[in-house]
Design an enzyme around this catalytic site. Structure first.
Site, PDB file in Angstrom:
ATOM      1  N   SER A   1      -7.715 -41.168  25.431  1.00  0.00           N
ATOM      2  CA  SER A   1      -8.660 -41.749  26.394  1.00  0.00           C
ATOM      3  C   SER A   1      -8.805 -43.230  26.091  1.00  0.00           C
ATOM      4  O   SER A   1      -9.417 -43.602  25.105  1.00  0.00           O
ATOM      5  CB  SER A   1     -10.018 -41.057  26.266  1.00  0.00           C
ATOM      6  OG  SER A   1      -9.877 -39.697  26.589  1.00  0.00           O
ATOM      7  N   LEU A   2      -8.228 -44.048  26.937  1.00  0.00           N
ATOM      8  CA  LEU A   2      -8.195 -45.495  26.679  1.00  0.00           C
ATOM      9  C   LEU A   2      -9.353 -46.187  27.404  1.00  0.00           C
ATOM     10  O   LEU A   2     -10.200 -46.792  26.784  1.00  0.00           O
ATOM     11  CB  LEU A   2      -6.846 -46.032  27.149  1.00  0.00           C
ATOM     12  CG  LEU A   2      -6.208 -47.171  26.386  1.00  0.00           C
ATOM     13  CD1 LEU A   2      -6.228 -46.955  24.895  1.00  0.00           C
ATOM     14  CD2 LEU A   2      -4.773 -47.370  26.871  1.00  0.00           C
ATOM     15  N   HIS A   3      -9.357 -46.124  28.709  1.00  0.00           N
ATOM     16  CA  HIS A   3     -10.473 -46.575  29.563  1.00  0.00           C
ATOM     17  C   HIS A   3     -10.768 -48.067  29.563  1.00  0.00           C
ATOM     18  O   HIS A   3     -11.619 -48.516  30.325  1.00  0.00           O
ATOM     19  CB  HIS A   3     -11.770 -45.819  29.237  1.00  0.00           C
ATOM     20  CG  HIS A   3     -11.633 -44.323  29.276  1.00  0.00           C
ATOM     21  ND1 HIS A   3     -10.861 -43.666  30.193  1.00  0.00           N
ATOM     22  CD2 HIS A   3     -12.172 -43.357  28.495  1.00  0.00           C
ATOM     23  CE1 HIS A   3     -10.922 -42.370  29.979  1.00  0.00           C
ATOM     24  NE2 HIS A   3     -11.708 -42.150  28.951  1.00  0.00           N
TER      25      HIS A   3
ATOM     26  N   GLY B   1     -16.702 -31.956  23.687  1.00  0.00           N
ATOM     27  CA  GLY B   1     -16.360 -32.199  22.282  1.00  0.00           C
ATOM     28  C   GLY B   1     -15.142 -33.074  22.078  1.00  0.00           C
ATOM     29  O   GLY B   1     -14.394 -33.357  23.007  1.00  0.00           O
ATOM     30  N   GLU B   2     -14.986 -33.515  20.833  1.00  0.00           N
ATOM     31  CA  GLU B   2     -13.839 -34.334  20.433  1.00  0.00           C
ATOM     32  C   GLU B   2     -12.975 -33.480  19.494  1.00  0.00           C
ATOM     33  O   GLU B   2     -13.389 -33.184  18.362  1.00  0.00           O
ATOM     34  CB  GLU B   2     -14.344 -35.611  19.741  1.00  0.00           C
ATOM     35  CG  GLU B   2     -13.295 -36.381  18.952  1.00  0.00           C
ATOM     36  CD  GLU B   2     -12.035 -36.722  19.734  1.00  0.00           C
ATOM     37  OE1 GLU B   2     -12.124 -37.134  20.905  1.00  0.00           O
ATOM     38  OE2 GLU B   2     -10.932 -36.552  19.156  1.00  0.00           O
TER      39      GLU B   2
ATOM     40  N   ASN C   1     -16.161 -39.611  37.669  1.00  0.00           N
ATOM     41  CA  ASN C   1     -17.076 -38.653  38.282  1.00  0.00           C
ATOM     42  C   ASN C   1     -18.502 -39.031  37.935  1.00  0.00           C
ATOM     43  O   ASN C   1     -18.762 -39.566  36.859  1.00  0.00           O
ATOM     44  CB  ASN C   1     -16.749 -37.250  37.782  1.00  0.00           C
ATOM     45  CG  ASN C   1     -15.377 -36.821  38.258  1.00  0.00           C
ATOM     46  OD1 ASN C   1     -15.099 -36.786  39.450  1.00  0.00           O
ATOM     47  ND2 ASN C   1     -14.487 -36.554  37.320  1.00  0.00           N
TER      48      ASN C   1
ATOM     49  N   CYS D   1      -9.497 -25.488  30.918  1.00  0.00           N
ATOM     50  CA  CYS D   1      -9.997 -26.630  30.170  1.00  0.00           C
ATOM     51  C   CYS D   1     -11.034 -26.094  29.188  1.00  0.00           C
ATOM     52  O   CYS D   1     -12.065 -25.573  29.606  1.00  0.00           O
ATOM     53  CB  CYS D   1     -10.604 -27.635  31.145  1.00  0.00           C
ATOM     54  SG  CYS D   1     -11.320 -29.088  30.355  1.00  0.00           S
TER      55      CYS D   1
ATOM     56  N   CYS E   1     -19.792 -40.392  29.966  1.00  0.00           N
ATOM     57  CA  CYS E   1     -19.540 -38.953  29.801  1.00  0.00           C
ATOM     58  C   CYS E   1     -20.844 -38.186  29.635  1.00  0.00           C
ATOM     59  O   CYS E   1     -21.741 -38.611  28.900  1.00  0.00           O
ATOM     60  CB  CYS E   1     -18.636 -38.739  28.588  1.00  0.00           C
ATOM     61  SG  CYS E   1     -18.327 -37.005  28.232  1.00  0.00           S
TER      62      CYS E   1
ATOM     63  N   CYS F   1     -13.828 -33.885  35.308  1.00  0.00           N
ATOM     64  CA  CYS F   1     -13.754 -34.543  33.998  1.00  0.00           C
ATOM     65  C   CYS F   1     -15.077 -35.188  33.623  1.00  0.00           C
ATOM     66  O   CYS F   1     -15.642 -35.949  34.385  1.00  0.00           O
ATOM     67  CB  CYS F   1     -12.709 -35.653  34.012  1.00  0.00           C
ATOM     68  SG  CYS F   1     -11.092 -35.067  34.390  1.00  0.00           S
TER      69      CYS F   1
ATOM     70  N   SER G   1      -6.730 -33.910  24.133  1.00  0.00           N
ATOM     71  CA  SER G   1      -7.209 -35.247  24.465  1.00  0.00           C
ATOM     72  C   SER G   1      -8.170 -35.771  23.401  1.00  0.00           C
ATOM     73  O   SER G   1      -9.101 -35.082  23.001  1.00  0.00           O
ATOM     74  CB  SER G   1      -7.914 -35.196  25.824  1.00  0.00           C
ATOM     75  OG  SER G   1      -8.368 -36.463  26.202  1.00  0.00           O
TER      76      SER G   1
ATOM     77  N   CYS H   1     -19.616 -41.591  24.643  1.00  0.00           N
ATOM     78  CA  CYS H   1     -19.017 -42.536  25.588  1.00  0.00           C
ATOM     79  C   CYS H   1     -19.999 -42.756  26.752  1.00  0.00           C
ATOM     80  O   CYS H   1     -20.671 -41.819  27.188  1.00  0.00           O
ATOM     81  CB  CYS H   1     -17.688 -42.006  26.113  1.00  0.00           C
ATOM     82  SG  CYS H   1     -16.482 -41.733  24.807  1.00  0.00           S
TER      83      CYS H   1
ATOM     84  N   CYS I   1     -21.235 -33.363  21.576  1.00  0.00           N
ATOM     85  CA  CYS I   1     -20.226 -34.318  21.111  1.00  0.00           C
ATOM     86  C   CYS I   1     -20.926 -35.474  20.426  1.00  0.00           C
ATOM     87  O   CYS I   1     -22.022 -35.866  20.809  1.00  0.00           O
ATOM     88  CB  CYS I   1     -19.412 -34.837  22.304  1.00  0.00           C
ATOM     89  SG  CYS I   1     -18.000 -35.860  21.829  1.00  0.00           S
TER      90      CYS I   1
HETATM   91  N1  SAH Z   1     -13.233 -36.078  23.533  1.00  0.00           N
HETATM   92  C1  SAH Z   1     -11.968 -36.022  24.195  1.00  0.00           C
HETATM   93  C2  SAH Z   1     -11.823 -34.901  25.213  1.00  0.00           C
HETATM   94  C3  SAH Z   1     -12.954 -34.642  26.192  1.00  0.00           C
HETATM   95  S1  SAH Z   1     -13.190 -35.624  27.605  1.00  0.00           S
HETATM   96  C4  SAH Z   1     -11.650 -37.357  24.813  1.00  0.00           C
HETATM   97  O1  SAH Z   1     -12.500 -38.239  24.813  1.00  0.00           O
HETATM   98  O2  SAH Z   1     -10.526 -37.553  25.250  1.00  0.00           O
HETATM   99  C5  SAH Z   1     -11.792 -35.454  28.683  1.00  0.00           C
HETATM  100  C6  SAH Z   1     -11.544 -36.721  29.505  1.00  0.00           C
HETATM  101  O3  SAH Z   1     -12.543 -36.929  30.538  1.00  0.00           O
HETATM  102  C7  SAH Z   1     -11.576 -37.994  28.653  1.00  0.00           C
HETATM  103  O4  SAH Z   1     -10.522 -38.833  29.038  1.00  0.00           O
HETATM  104  C8  SAH Z   1     -12.902 -38.590  29.039  1.00  0.00           C
HETATM  105  O5  SAH Z   1     -12.981 -39.958  28.730  1.00  0.00           O
HETATM  106  C9  SAH Z   1     -12.956 -38.289  30.524  1.00  0.00           C
HETATM  107  N2  SAH Z   1     -14.279 -38.450  31.132  1.00  0.00           N
HETATM  108  C10 SAH Z   1     -15.485 -38.332  30.537  1.00  0.00           C
HETATM  109  N3  SAH Z   1     -16.477 -38.563  31.412  1.00  0.00           N
HETATM  110  C11 SAH Z   1     -15.892 -38.845  32.590  1.00  0.00           C
HETATM  111  C12 SAH Z   1     -16.402 -39.155  33.895  1.00  0.00           C
HETATM  112  N4  SAH Z   1     -17.694 -39.226  34.136  1.00  0.00           N
HETATM  113  N5  SAH Z   1     -15.511 -39.359  34.878  1.00  0.00           N
HETATM  114  C13 SAH Z   1     -14.170 -39.262  34.644  1.00  0.00           C
HETATM  115  N6  SAH Z   1     -13.638 -38.948  33.448  1.00  0.00           N
HETATM  116  C14 SAH Z   1     -14.489 -38.767  32.421  1.00  0.00           C
END
Ligand code: SAH
Length: 335
Positions: free
Chosen positions: A207-209, A152-153, A283, A98, A112, A326, A184, A109, A105
């Protein structure tokens, strides 16, 4: 540099193209971090290159090995003293790394850890590649799969990420197949539209969420710029144009986005498009105050999606004891 770029550069030093090829292979395939290691070059040439050029590799500042599963987290120091993290995971099919694409970043979010320390700078293609070489050297292994899901994005550093993808995929370099690579994004629509035109066989993860704008905007500021209607339009177009299934990531946040109603809304949102839903148990990121949904809730949520005919899996968490899961990547190192 690509081989063509290195060849052009070497010609400005009056060096022949076969030398460029040799050096390129040392850098790309063998991943050496110093010119002194390029043993098929004369001592004089190695010294000259060391004086005129530098290799921006990743130095291991700290290595954490999980006691729970075969997962290793690296803290790498870059040439300017900045830090990034990468996670190496061992699966039955091989090693997956990974990698980070930026120092910090900009996306911020809510759940994160990376966004909490703000944004510092983009990584170069060489620095993204350097993470693979450093892990391979350290563990004496070959990485076969990549996920661009570290700090990062990726689409906020589009050109360097694309350059990196082409280098890592080069058959004379590491030769990692596009089908073994996942990228991602948090939903940067112009990035999705651009990637569609590159015609690459990699897996796009989004990443939808959250299944609606109000909830998504409260968790992910990017949604205010590119709301769900625009994001889903770009995703549907991408899936149609590439015939590649998009993987939608959905982090399960207890009491926030995990109700039966959310599951039904999510199923509706993805109706009729090539998709795979990956539920991620959240997490812990201490400052966020957000907690994961219970395993029972996640199962029930997955059940509703399945009943609606969607493909869904629950992501297994690795490296939980070393903050390698993650969204937990965040260098606590201060220069
Ligand atoms: N910027 C990109 C890639 C990095 S994050 C993105 O947003 O997709 C990789 C994944 O981990 C993303 O789906 C992100 O939303 C998720 N993620 C971030 N923080 C998290 C957390 N605390 N628990 C579970 N997943 C998380």
């Amino acid at each position: 540099m690509t081989l063509e770029e290195l060849t052009a550069f070497f010609s400005t030093l009056s060096l022949p193209s076969f030398r460029a090829r040799q050096v390129w292979q040392w850098l790309q395939q063998k991943g050496v971090s110093s010119f002194a290691d390029m043993t098929n070059l004369s001592k004089a040439l190695r010294d000259r290159l060391a004086e005129t050029c530098c290799i921006y590799d990743c130095r291991i500042e700290k290595k954490s090995v999980s006691a729970l599963d075969p997962t290793v987290k690296y803290l790498f120091r870059l040439h300017d003293g900045e830090f990034i993290e990468s996670v190496l995971m061992k699966y039955k099919y091989g090693y997956s790394l990974c990698v980070s694409t930026q120092v910090g970043c900009r996306m911020n979010c809510a759940f994160c850890a990376t966004g909490k320390s703000g944004f510092v700078r983009d990584l170069s293609a060489g620095e993204i590649l350097g993470q693979i070489h450093a892990a391979q050297r350290d563990e004496s292994i070959r990485v076969s799969h990549l996920v661009l899901m570290g700090m990062g994005e990726p689409f906020d550093n589009y050109d360097n990420v694309l350059r990196f993808l082409r280098l890592v995929n080069d058959e004379n370099g590491l030769n990692i197949g596009m089908r073994n690579i996942s990228l991602s994004t948090c939903g940067v629509v112009p990035g999705i539209e651009k990637l569609e035109k590159e015609n690459l066989q990699l897996t796009l993860s989004v990443s939808l969420h959250a299944p609606n704008n109000a909830m998504r905007s409260s968790l992910m500021p990017i949604n205010r710029k590119y709301p769900l209607e625009e994001l889903m339009r770009a995703c549907r177009h991408y899936a149609d144009a590439t015939s590649r299934r998009i993987s939608y990531e959905y982090t399960m946040l207890g009491g926030v986005n995990d109700s039966d109603e959310c599951a039904r809304e999510l199923a509706e949102l993805l109706k009729g498009t090539l998709s795979h839903i990956n539920l991620i148990p959240a997490n812990d990121v201490t400052e966020s105050g957000l907690k994961s949904s219970s395993p029972q809730r996640i199962r029930a949520f997955a059940g509703i999606l399945e009943n609606e005919g969607r493909t869904v899996t629950v992501r297994r968490s690795l490296g939980g004891d070393i903050d390698a899961s993650c969204g937990q990547l965040r260098s606590k190192h201060i220069r």
